[in-house]
Design a protein around this motif. Structure first.
Motif, PDB file in Angstrom:
ATOM      1  N   LYS A   1       0.878  -1.162   0.000  1.00 22.07           N
ATOM      2  CA  LYS A   1       0.000   0.000   0.000  1.00 22.07           C
ATOM      3  C   LYS A   1       0.917   1.214   0.000  1.00 22.07           C
ATOM      4  O   LYS A   1       1.788   1.346   0.849  1.00 22.07           O
ATOM      5  N   LEU A   2       0.709   2.088  -0.965  1.00 25.80           N
ATOM      6  CA  LEU A   2       1.569   3.255  -1.115  1.00 25.80           C
ATOM      7  C   LEU A   2       0.914   4.502  -0.553  1.00 25.80           C
ATOM      8  O   LEU A   2      -0.304   4.610  -0.532  1.00 25.80           O
ATOM      9  N   LYS A   3       1.725   5.440  -0.153  1.00 22.27           N
ATOM     10  CA  LYS A   3       1.244   6.754   0.250  1.00 22.27           C
ATOM     11  C   LYS A   3       1.337   7.646  -0.977  1.00 22.27           C
ATOM     12  O   LYS A   3       2.212   7.460  -1.828  1.00 22.27           O
ATOM     13  N   PRO A   4       0.443   8.613  -1.104  1.00 24.13           N
ATOM     14  CA  PRO A   4       0.428   9.449  -2.311  1.00 24.13           C
ATOM     15  C   PRO A   4       1.763  10.121  -2.627  1.00 24.13           C
ATOM     16  O   PRO A   4       2.106  10.279  -3.791  1.00 24.13           O
ATOM     17  N   PHE A   5       2.555  10.479  -1.618  1.00 29.44           N
ATOM     18  CA  PHE A   5       3.826  11.139  -1.892  1.00 29.44           C
ATOM     19  C   PHE A   5       4.830  10.212  -2.569  1.00 29.44           C
ATOM     20  O   PHE A   5       5.824  10.670  -3.138  1.00 29.44           O
ATOM     21  N   GLU A   6       4.567   8.899  -2.552  1.00 31.85           N
ATOM     22  CA  GLU A   6       5.502   7.961  -3.166  1.00 31.85           C
ATOM     23  C   GLU A   6       5.356   7.903  -4.691  1.00 31.85           C
ATOM     24  O   GLU A   6       6.319   7.576  -5.390  1.00 31.85           O
ATOM     25  N   LEU A   7       4.183   8.204  -5.206  1.00 31.15           N
ATOM     26  CA  LEU A   7       3.936   8.067  -6.641  1.00 31.15           C
ATOM     27  C   LEU A   7       4.810   8.985  -7.505  1.00 31.15           C
ATOM     28  O   LEU A   7       5.275   8.553  -8.555  1.00 31.15           O
ATOM     29  N   PRO A   8       5.078  10.235  -7.123  1.00 31.05           N
ATOM     30  CA  PRO A   8       5.942  11.070  -7.964  1.00 31.05           C
ATOM     31  C   PRO A   8       7.437  10.810  -7.769  1.00 31.05           C
ATOM     32  O   PRO A   8       8.258  11.304  -8.540  1.00 31.05           O
ATOM     33  N   ARG A   9       7.814  10.030  -6.775  1.00 29.05           N
ATOM     34  CA  ARG A   9       9.229   9.742  -6.548  1.00 29.05           C
ATOM     35  C   ARG A   9       9.785   8.910  -7.696  1.00 29.05           C
ATOM     36  O   ARG A   9       9.153   7.960  -8.141  1.00 29.05           O
TER      37      ARG A   9
END
Length: 142
Positions: free
Chosen positions: A35-43
């Motif tokens: 499960k990812l946190k939204p801040f991880e998607l642009p990394r």
């Protein structure tokens, strides 16, 4: 990342926000079992000549060539990728490194830039994390 994919008793990432940032309303994005946190998607998961490849873009179109390119990164390229992944966070954000609180993101970035023993440990942890995310995404796409 949440602890869902981590080993019990170990942080799921080398760098974890102390304040436990929460996902937006609804189901958090996933990468395989993670499960990812939204801040991880642009990394970024890879730095390319045409620009960084963000995790979110990779998840939309998982490509095995990305994992191959990632596995060929040398030490300097791994350091650059780690810095690109960490620099977007607010510099004064308090962080926990490997379960030890009391760091700021500014200090984390400095350790990675300088290649201190702690910085090398952070680079290695980020390398493992990105490798797991890429592998999970490719396995889920099949």
């Amino acid at each position: 990342m949440t602890g869902d994919g981590g080993i019990r008793g170990e942080p799921s990432s080398a760098v974890e926000p102390i304040d436990g940032e929460s996902a937006e309303q609804g189901e958090p994005p996933r990468c395989g079992r993670w499960k990812l946190k939204p801040f991880e998607l642009p990394r970024p998961v890879l730095l390319r000549a045409e620009g960084p490849l963000p995790l979110g873009e990779f998840l939309e179109r998982p490509d095995p060539a990305v994992l191959d390119a990632f596995s060929r990164l040398d030490a300097e390229e791994q350091q650059a990728l780690t810095l690109a992944r960490l620099r977007g966070a607010p510099p004064d954000r308090e962080m926990s490194l490997f379960g030890e609180p009391g760091y700021t993101m500014r200090e984390v970035v400095r350790h990675v830039e300088e290649g201190t023993p702690l910085g090398v440990r952070i680079i290695e942890a980020e390398r493992k994390l990105v490798g797991l995310l890429l592998t999970e995404a490719l396995a889920s796409a099949q």
